[in-house]
Scaffold this motif. Sequence first.
Motif, PDB file in Angstrom:
ATOM      1  N   GLU A   1      -4.183  -4.701   6.513  1.00 54.55           N
ATOM      2  CA  GLU A   1      -3.331  -4.360   5.373  1.00 54.55           C
ATOM      3  C   GLU A   1      -2.350  -3.249   5.743  1.00 54.55           C
TER       4      GLU A   1
ATOM      5  N   VAL B   1      -8.731  -3.536   6.024  1.00 56.24           N
ATOM      6  CA  VAL B   1      -7.870  -2.385   5.730  1.00 56.24           C
ATOM      7  C   VAL B   1      -6.871  -2.178   6.862  1.00 56.24           C
TER       8      VAL B   1
ATOM      9  N   ASP C   1       0.804  -1.226   0.000  1.00 53.25           N
ATOM     10  CA  ASP C   1       0.000   0.000   0.000  1.00 53.25           C
ATOM     11  C   ASP C   1       0.835   1.272   0.000  1.00 53.25           C
TER      12      ASP C   1
ATOM     13  N   MET D   1      -6.033   3.090   0.603  1.00 50.93           N
ATOM     14  CA  MET D   1      -6.416   2.177  -0.468  1.00 50.93           C
ATOM     15  C   MET D   1      -5.177   1.901  -1.321  1.00 50.93           C
TER      16      MET D   1
END
Length: 609
Positions: free
Chosen positions: A364, A361, A311, A390
């Motif tokens: 992540e 999320v 990310d 994102m």
Amino acid sequence: MLALALGFTSASADTFKFLYIEANEGTASGGHTALQFDDEVYHYQYTGGLTRLAKEYSADFRFDYRYLQNRTIHVADIEASKQTLDLLQDHFKRQYWDQDRQFKRLQALKNDRLLLEWLLNQADSLHPVAADPALQLPAAGLFYSASDFADVKKPAGNCRTHAAAGAILAVLQQQLLQQYGADFLQHRSLTLEQAILKLPAPTSDESRLPSHYSFSQHYSDLLTGLLAVRVLQETRPLTVDACQVLVDPQWQLDDDKKQALKTFQQHLLKTAQALLSSKRPDWGQALLVTLARLIVVEQSLQSGLWVFLNDFNPDADVISTATYSRQADEMRIQRQAAEQSWRQNWQTLITSKALNDLSYVDLELTANRYHEWQASQTSNSLRYHGQQLMPVKSLDLPHWIVPDLSKAQLVVALQAMQNTIPLQAAVLEEDYAYDLFSRNCATEIFRNINLALANETEQRLGGRIDPDISFVPFVAFESVQNHYAVSDTQVLLSFRQQALLNQYQHAFIPWMYARESNVFSAELYSYNPDDAAFMFFTDDGVLLRPLFGAFNTLTGIGQSLLGLIRLPIDDGITLSKGTRGLMMSLPELAFINIRKGSYKFAHQAIGDQ
């Protein structure tokens, strides 16, 4: 009973906060001001010659200014009725979104111009011309690289997902077959291709509409959607640098974690199906991210190890850990905090009954941060900033399908953009041009408070402040205390001042002050290369400030002279720091402190005292 009643009334009164942030080297070197409503902070920033309203989460705002920038924050609690608070909060929220829309519209017009120029270059040139970076396709880089469209070097990486992509995308293809029929993907692909080819050139009349769907954004959305459909048609794996894995055995998936991931994978499959028939313009970007997560989840299930999308932004701030060797303790604390945060989120994969989008999320984000700190111990480099909520790994605009527009149409459209952009820029210049005395971070707060409350400012807040008089941040704070119904004030000490106060409680104060007064013997500050060079701290020693300032001035002169010598090899970086340091030191000769040093690796271990 009367005292209790008065205490209850005071405690239950609604309040908002006025924040005055002390000066320091760098941004807002003359100090800064802000308003806080609950957990939202609004403040005006200098951006490209304009005064732009920003909105931040209060914890992030305070950590940035108080810890990283090492600035003390003065807080005034202002009493107001709920109706007054609603008026103020609605006004600043509305202004934030209105202003943001104006700036985005100007950027969209600029992107239209860039796209038109690129299309014209394509028509005139025998060789492919690279598009401007502003025209990148978000999330397309998860599956495509420049080497897929041109004869260029392929990226390096260890993300190998061919088997996982083949397995899970085949499942999705079968579901689409059952729901939409055999020709669904082919029909979707052809429809998008035709939409791109028939995309009309922008006109000046359309561009003036506030809600205009810009030419460049429309093209980007269509092309991203087409690339997403092609991923499914071709069962494409992720690019080799799109994902990462935690190979340590302690992160192996047990049966409970695998079950949680399988359940979440079913949710992602349903999301992907819905996006393929969605009417939202950016469905292609969302679908690419969903497909990428489907694949890394499948890869995790197949390998038994935690695999996740990278990310970090490609332009992330990469630092050399050797450069900050004196901050080894701070870096160790940051690394431990990253590991602790990851472990806590990893535990949710066991305790949570259902893994959802938000918790995934978090997994992540924390996995990426932990992996980066672990890798830095051997690579000696660290992507310290640049994570994205994102994982929209972008792709440079490829030389592929473009609108079927003649050269004459492109020229006319480009001329329209070149005429429209200055007009829109002039509107922003007129409305938001920065001025040190009449339009800065303080004046705009008071001006908008008065606008929000109209003629009732004095009645609702206890007084009215003239923005033309209170344009200096520390004067603005005094004006708030003198004119508004302030119920309480607080001083939130900077990172270094908190540490000093803590040390003074356990050590001989004169010795501690002497040790921490200079950068050579200080243990609470390690020189940050982002700061201009200086010798003495002057924020906590008024009497000695001119003397210390003289040494700091000489240091600034010395760094500037060194910068002149190094000018050919460092592009003026040392000279710029030296000049900045000199400007920060001269006020100290007149008992005025600005510079306080900053902490690139500050942590909040001391607490929010």
